[in-house]
Design a protein around this motif. Structure first.
Motif, mmCIF file in Angstrom:
data_model
loop_
_atom_site.group_PDB
_atom_site.id
_atom_site.type_symbol
_atom_site.label_atom_id
_atom_site.label_comp_id
_atom_site.label_asym_id
_atom_site.label_seq_id
_atom_site.Cartn_x
_atom_site.Cartn_y
_atom_site.Cartn_z
ATOM 1 N N ILE A 30 0.840 -1.202 0.000
ATOM 2 C CA ILE A 30 0.000 0.000 0.000
ATOM 3 C C ILE A 30 0.875 1.252 0.000
ATOM 4 C CG2 ILE A 30 -1.589 1.352 1.436
ATOM 5 C CD1 ILE A 30 -2.822 -1.398 2.253
ATOM 6 N N SER A 31 1.899 1.263 0.837
ATOM 7 C CA SER A 31 2.803 2.415 0.888
ATOM 8 C C SER A 31 3.500 2.617 -0.454
ATOM 9 C CB SER A 31 3.842 2.209 1.991
ATOM 10 O OG SER A 31 4.756 3.287 2.035
ATOM 11 N N ALA A 32 3.997 1.519 -1.033
ATOM 12 C CA ALA A 32 4.689 1.614 -2.324
ATOM 13 C C ALA A 32 3.726 2.033 -3.435
ATOM 14 C CB ALA A 32 5.335 0.276 -2.658
ATOM 15 N N GLY A 33 2.494 1.499 -3.383
ATOM 16 C CA GLY A 33 1.503 1.862 -4.391
ATOM 17 C C GLY A 33 1.168 3.338 -4.362
ATOM 18 N N ILE A 34 1.048 3.897 -3.156
ATOM 19 C CA ILE A 34 0.800 5.341 -3.031
ATOM 20 C C ILE A 34 1.976 6.113 -3.594
ATOM 21 C CG2 ILE A 34 0.505 7.229 -1.378
ATOM 22 C CD1 ILE A 34 -1.044 5.271 0.394
ATOM 23 N N GLY A 35 3.183 5.589 -3.383
ATOM 24 C CA GLY A 35 4.367 6.229 -3.954
ATOM 25 C C GLY A 35 4.308 6.282 -5.475
ATOM 26 N N LEU A 36 3.940 5.162 -6.095
ATOM 27 C CA LEU A 36 3.806 5.131 -7.550
ATOM 28 C C LEU A 36 2.698 6.069 -8.029
ATOM 29 C CD1 LEU A 36 4.239 1.316 -8.268
ATOM 30 C CD2 LEU A 36 5.728 3.162 -9.075
ATOM 31 N N PHE A 37 1.636 6.158 -7.253
ATOM 32 C CA PHE A 37 0.532 7.064 -7.580
ATOM 33 C C PHE A 37 1.018 8.511 -7.587
ATOM 34 C CE2 PHE A 37 -3.329 9.487 -6.468
ATOM 35 C CZ PHE A 37 -4.199 9.032 -7.447
ATOM 36 N N LEU A 38 1.818 8.875 -6.563
ATOM 37 C CA LEU A 38 2.376 10.229 -6.497
ATOM 38 C C LEU A 38 3.325 10.491 -7.673
ATOM 39 C CD1 LEU A 38 3.155 10.579 -2.677
ATOM 40 C CD2 LEU A 38 1.322 11.693 -3.956
ATOM 41 N N ALA A 39 4.114 9.487 -8.028
ATOM 42 C CA ALA A 39 5.032 9.638 -9.166
ATOM 43 C C ALA A 39 4.256 9.878 -10.456
ATOM 44 C CB ALA A 39 5.905 8.391 -9.296
ATOM 45 N N PHE A 40 3.146 9.166 -10.616
ATOM 46 C CA PHE A 40 2.299 9.325 -11.806
ATOM 47 C C PHE A 40 1.726 10.738 -11.864
ATOM 48 C CE2 PHE A 40 -1.659 8.213 -14.273
ATOM 49 C CZ PHE A 40 -0.990 7.907 -15.445
ATOM 50 N N ILE A 41 1.301 11.262 -10.724
ATOM 51 C CA ILE A 41 0.790 12.637 -10.662
ATOM 52 C C ILE A 41 1.889 13.628 -11.020
ATOM 53 C CG2 ILE A 41 -0.086 14.424 -9.100
ATOM 54 C CD1 ILE A 41 -1.523 12.173 -7.579
#
Length: 430
Positions: A135-146
């Motif tokens: 979950i933490s890593a997924g949020i990180g990827l989400f932020l990178a995408f933004i």
């Protein structure tokens, strides 16, 4: 007075050391006063009001953490949680930002109750470590995408969904520069690396006329556009209860991870690995979230950047109090915050993404029943542009894979319940 409040000698520190530690922590996390208003503005919120709410919520969280829990841990509106607020709840699910603020407030109240009745440990211990990490890593990827989206490096494409944008354009070049500068400055040990990179790119944008100069300091803008603007009209709809849970869930584990990490660095843990005054620290976090929602910002949470202050010698709540005072002083720099373009904060988002993804090293990649759900979470959060859907699909995948692999007994009952609820949500709300 300070000795009595914070027990400085008992913790092997002094006022000067604590002030330096507080300043160090503030410099490493001050980027939030630029980034949070920019993200929540995409939800339709007044940028100036969010700036004020960000600073005040951070200050209140720091003061509670310092005076009540006596921890050297700073607080501010959390990265990832603000993205979930804007891009999933408001833009994705179609709720107003007023309804989203109500969900944040409700999650804060639930967090307070969980802390008071000591249910937090039960919840955290019941969720598999691999899912928490995913979950933490997924949020990180989400932020990178933004970050890539805000800088124009990645754009939509009707044929391939996404494709590369104008990589030679000014926003893309400045977004890349912000990221390169951030990483280089962090590597060289600059405490204010992220903030320096943001300000440097903003200054370049001013020189090239892409940003209009609006001043550096002024009296704080009005908080009225967001203050007490919560809307509870949809509070008990199934979709909103899911949102409240997602806010609570992410905040809960984010806070737990930060408290453990900073406590280890500061040597606060006892010989059995327990954190003293843990419930007080959790109450500080949850109370700040509820107050922040009333002011007009997404969840306030503990910042892992507090480790930098601990490394500078911070050992008591005085460090957090100093950070809180500095956030209040930052209120007078709203014109500067208003000038920062979205691509200038892209480097900060990408840097935070790297930090959040670093936990993937702890995953046992040889056990596919643990690794596969992590990959599901990490990929589907950015690709569905929804943190909530990523979490939901991660739980469903974990339960299904364990069951079909003959490891159903390894799954905690709470995971089965959550997986079932998420499945029903997709069936009846799709």
């Amino acid at each position: 007075m300070l000795e009595k409040l914070f027990k400085l000698k008992e913790n092997g520190t002094n006022v000067r050391t604590e002030i330096i530690a507080g300043l160090t922590t503030f410099l490493t996390m001050a980027y939030v006063i630029f980034v949070n208003p920019a993200i929540l503005a995409d939800a339709g919120m007044d940028k100036g009001a969010v700036f004020v709410a960000t600073c005040i919520a951070a200050a209140i969280g720091c003061f509670i953490m310092g005076f009540v829990a006596n921890f050297p841990i700073a607080q501010a509106p959390g990265m990832g949680l603000n993205a979930f607020f804007t891009y999933t709840v408001v833009l994705g699910m179609g709720h107003t930002w007023q309804v989203a603020l109500a969900a944040v407030f409700m999650s804060g109240v639930l967090f307070i109750l969980l802390s008071l009745f000591k249910i937090r440990e039960l919840i955290i211990n019941s969720i598999p470590l691999s899912l928490r990490t995913g979950i933490s890593a997924g949020i990180g990827l989400f932020l990178a995408f933004i970050a890539l989206k805000n800088s124009g490096i990645v754009v939509d494409n009707p044929a391939t969904l996404v494709s590369m944008g104008a990589i030679n354009g000014f926003p893309a070049a400045m977004g890349a520069l912000a990221f390169f500068l951030t990483i280089a400055l962090v590597h060289r040990g600059y405490k204010a690396a992220v903030m320096i990179a943001i300000l440097a790119v903003t200054a370049i944008s001013l020189l090239f006329g892409d940003v209009q100069y609006a001043g550096i300091m002024s009296m704080p803008p009005s908080i009225a556009p967001t203050f007490l603007q919560l809307d509870f009209s949809s509070a008990f709809e199934l979709s909103m209860l899911t949102v409240v849970f997602a806010f609570l869930f992410v905040d809960l584990f984010d806070t737990a991870g930060t408290l453990v990490g900073v406590s280890q660095k500061a040597g606060i843990m006892d010989k059995d690995g327990n954190i003293p005054r843990l419930n007080k620290a959790l109450l500080a976090d949850s109370t700040a979230t509820s107050v922040g929602a009333l002011l007009g910002t997404s969840n306030t949470t503990s910042y892992i950047e507090s480790v930098s202050g601990v490394a500078a010698g911070g050992r008591t709540g005085l460090t957090a109090v100093v950070v809180g005072v500095l956030f209040l002083l930052a209120l007078f720099f709203s014109p500067l915050a208003g000038m920062v373009p979205a691509y200038a904060t892209a480097g900060a988002l990408f840097y935070v993404a790297i930090l959040m993804m670093s936990g993937l090293v702890s995953i046992d990649w040889r056990d596919l029943t643990e690794a596969a759900p992590v990959v599901v979470v990490c990929l589907l959060m950015p690709l569905t542009f929804s943190i909530a859907d990523g979490i939901s699909l991660g739980f469903i995948s974990y339960a299904a894979i364990k069951l079909l692999s003959g490891k159903g007994r390894d799954v905690h009952i709470s995971v089965w319940v959550l997986a079932a609820l998420f499945t029903l949500k997709f069936i009846f709300t799709a």
